[in-house]
Design a protein around this motif. Structure first.
Motif, PDB file in Angstrom:
ATOM      1  N   SER A 165       1.074  -1.089  -6.191  1.00  0.00           N
ATOM      2  CA  SER A 165       0.946   0.006  -5.236  1.00  0.00           C
ATOM      3  C   SER A 165      -0.445   0.609  -5.359  1.00  0.00           C
ATOM      4  O   SER A 165      -1.216   0.256  -6.254  1.00  0.00           O
ATOM      5  N   THR A 166      -0.742   1.531  -4.463  1.00  0.00           N
ATOM      6  CA  THR A 166      -2.061   2.167  -4.449  1.00  0.00           C
ATOM      7  C   THR A 166      -2.091   3.285  -5.502  1.00  0.00           C
ATOM      8  O   THR A 166      -2.008   4.468  -5.176  1.00  0.00           O
ATOM      9  N   ASN A 167      -2.223   2.867  -6.761  1.00  0.00           N
ATOM     10  CA  ASN A 167      -2.149   3.818  -7.869  1.00  0.00           C
ATOM     11  C   ASN A 167      -3.298   4.825  -7.861  1.00  0.00           C
ATOM     12  O   ASN A 167      -3.091   6.005  -8.151  1.00  0.00           O
ATOM     13  N   PHE A 168      -4.501   4.367  -7.540  1.00  0.00           N
ATOM     14  CA  PHE A 168      -5.646   5.294  -7.492  1.00  0.00           C
ATOM     15  C   PHE A 168      -5.423   6.355  -6.421  1.00  0.00           C
ATOM     16  O   PHE A 168      -5.604   7.552  -6.670  1.00  0.00           O
ATOM     17  N   THR A 169      -5.002   5.921  -5.235  1.00  0.00           N
ATOM     18  CA  THR A 169      -4.740   6.870  -4.155  1.00  0.00           C
ATOM     19  C   THR A 169      -3.625   7.832  -4.541  1.00  0.00           C
ATOM     20  O   THR A 169      -3.667   9.028  -4.213  1.00  0.00           O
ATOM     21  N   GLY A 170      -2.613   7.316  -5.248  1.00  0.00           N
ATOM     22  CA  GLY A 170      -1.536   8.185  -5.712  1.00  0.00           C
ATOM     23  C   GLY A 170      -2.031   9.241  -6.675  1.00  0.00           C
ATOM     24  O   GLY A 170      -1.656  10.420  -6.579  1.00  0.00           O
ATOM     25  N   GLN A 298       6.267   5.580  -5.167  1.00  0.00           N
ATOM     26  CA  GLN A 298       5.972   4.164  -5.047  1.00  0.00           C
ATOM     27  C   GLN A 298       7.121   3.512  -4.275  1.00  0.00           C
ATOM     28  O   GLN A 298       8.288   3.809  -4.553  1.00  0.00           O
ATOM     29  N   PRO A 299       6.828   2.599  -3.356  1.00  0.00           N
ATOM     30  CA  PRO A 299       7.910   1.929  -2.617  1.00  0.00           C
ATOM     31  C   PRO A 299       8.524   0.829  -3.479  1.00  0.00           C
ATOM     32  O   PRO A 299       8.316  -0.372  -3.255  1.00  0.00           O
ATOM     33  N   LEU A 300       9.309   1.207  -4.482  1.00  0.00           N
ATOM     34  CA  LEU A 300       9.772   0.264  -5.500  1.00  0.00           C
ATOM     35  C   LEU A 300      10.681  -0.815  -4.937  1.00  0.00           C
ATOM     36  O   LEU A 300      10.575  -1.988  -5.311  1.00  0.00           O
ATOM     37  N   ALA A 326      -1.259  -4.266  -2.651  1.00  0.00           N
ATOM     38  CA  ALA A 326      -0.931  -2.899  -3.084  1.00  0.00           C
ATOM     39  C   ALA A 326      -0.276  -2.158  -1.928  1.00  0.00           C
ATOM     40  O   ALA A 326      -0.906  -1.933  -0.883  1.00  0.00           O
ATOM     41  N   LEU A 327       0.988  -1.805  -2.088  1.00  0.00           N
ATOM     42  CA  LEU A 327       1.705  -1.054  -1.065  1.00  0.00           C
ATOM     43  C   LEU A 327       1.390   0.437  -1.182  1.00  0.00           C
ATOM     44  O   LEU A 327       1.108   0.940  -2.270  1.00  0.00           O
ATOM     45  N   ALA A 328       1.483   1.139  -0.086  1.00  0.00           N
ATOM     46  CA  ALA A 328       1.028   2.527  -0.025  1.00  0.00           C
ATOM     47  C   ALA A 328       1.945   3.472  -0.799  1.00  0.00           C
ATOM     48  O   ALA A 328       3.166   3.341  -0.781  1.00  0.00           O
TER      49      ALA A 328
END
Length: 341
Positions: A165-170, A298-300, A326-328
């Motif tokens: 997923s987009t960990n940095f954006t998160g 996170q879209p787990l 990487a999912l949003a």
């Protein structure tokens, strides 16, 4: 079911206690049906031997090994559920195993493991979290078994396609939320700091602070071996047992966040009145926590589903579109964050 009368959708719906439209959605594999309802309807369809070409029965020639570090975390449970949901939809047999009982880092063990999987009819491997070495991936590929990893410790290490997923954006959105509330002294508690997802979340928080002229102080960043309650409790005690404690803590997972909340309770601090706590993942326990957690979703389920679908593309001889997908992520605001007093 005996007799010559063919069951109708109304018969199935009445037995399941749902509408005919819901039964129709299950037959057509629509996703807007609760999993419990879907399972109940499918059992009745089987019992009534309802004829339809839309129902997928597991195909024993499409058998996948699902390898997990463990099964006791809420995060892993959600990803595994995503894999299983897709497997039911696509008619794939899934065999589950944990890393403790499977291949080690020695190349000869990986080779034996790969041969055993082939002998058991596996056509590929989905790995959830943890690490897989190039030797392991190489042994599996040599045996004709493609590999896809979901949220590996380091997507670059194994050379296998991966889903994350987009960990940095998160992390960035978490930091921006806390800054908007007025927090400047923010701590972080996560899992292994070397893990790529952990580093990205810390990086996002740091970027948010620096954009507003603040700094993420190194002594306010702590981690453990895994993203669990105990890591959050230990890290929370460390951060809160200071004269200059942070006014907010960003936790690397929801389970870690619950540990931080317990550490605050032991210090006589209230959440969010005295300390804001923000999690990551948005597993079901985030909503039922006290207070309900503000978290980064996170879209787990989707990550697990995409992991299996990507593997099946490889099994069918297709190439993947990118080595890492990487999912949003998105921020979900609940009651565990507030303006500092």
């Amino acid at each position: 079911m005996t007799g010559s009368t063919r069951p109708t959708l109304a018969t199935i719906a009445e037995s399941a206690g749902v509408s005919v439209a819901t039964v129709s959605k299950v037959l057509n594999n629509r996703r807007d049906v609760a999993e419990g309802t879907r399972a109940r309807v499918r059992v009745l369809l089987d019992e009534h031997d309802y004829p339809t070409a839309s129902r997928h029965r597991p195909d024993p020639t499409r058998s996948v090994e699902l390898l997990c570090d463990h099964l006791h975390s809420a995060f892993t449970g959600q990803v595994v559920q995503g894999v299983l949901n897709a497997a039911v939809e696509l008619g794939v047999v899934v065999a589950m195993s944990t890393r403790e009982s499977e291949a080690t880092r020695r190349p000869e063990d990986a080779t034996a493991w790969a041969r055993r999987l082939v002998g058991e009819g596996r056509t590929g491997v989905v790995g959830v979290t943890g690490e897989m070495t190039r030797a392991q991936v190489g042994a599996l590929r040599k045996a004709g078994l493609p590999v896809v990893l979901v949220d590996p410790v380091d997507p670059q290490t194994s050379g296998a396609p991966s889903i994350g997923s987009t960990n940095f954006t998160g992390g960035l959105s978490a930091g921006q939320h806390l800054l908007a509330l007025g927090h400047h002294r923010i701590g972080y508690v996560g899992g292994a700091l070397r893990a790529a997802c952990n580093a990205a979340r810390v990086g996002g928080l740091r970027a948010a602070l620096e954009a507003e002229g603040h700094a993420l102080l190194p002594d306010l960043v702590t981690g453990g071996q895994v993203f669990d309650f105990e890591t959050g409790l230990r890290g929370g005690v460390r951060l809160l047992d200071r004269d200059d404690r942070p006014t907010a803590v960003f936790a690397g997972s929801d389970e870690v966040a619950l540990g931080v909340i317990e550490a605050a309770r032991r210090q006589g601090l209230r959440v969010p009145e005295d300390l804001s706590v923000l999690g990551f993942d948005d597993v079901p326990l985030a909503m039922t926590a006290s207070p309900p957690l503000t978290t980064v979703r996170q879209p787990l389920l989707e990550m697990g589903s995409l992991g299996l679908r990507t593997l099946l593309r490889l099994v069918d001889g297709h190439e993947v579109d990118a080595p890492h997908v990487a999912l949003a992520t998105r921020l979900v605001v609940r009651a565990s964050t507030a303006a500092p007093r």
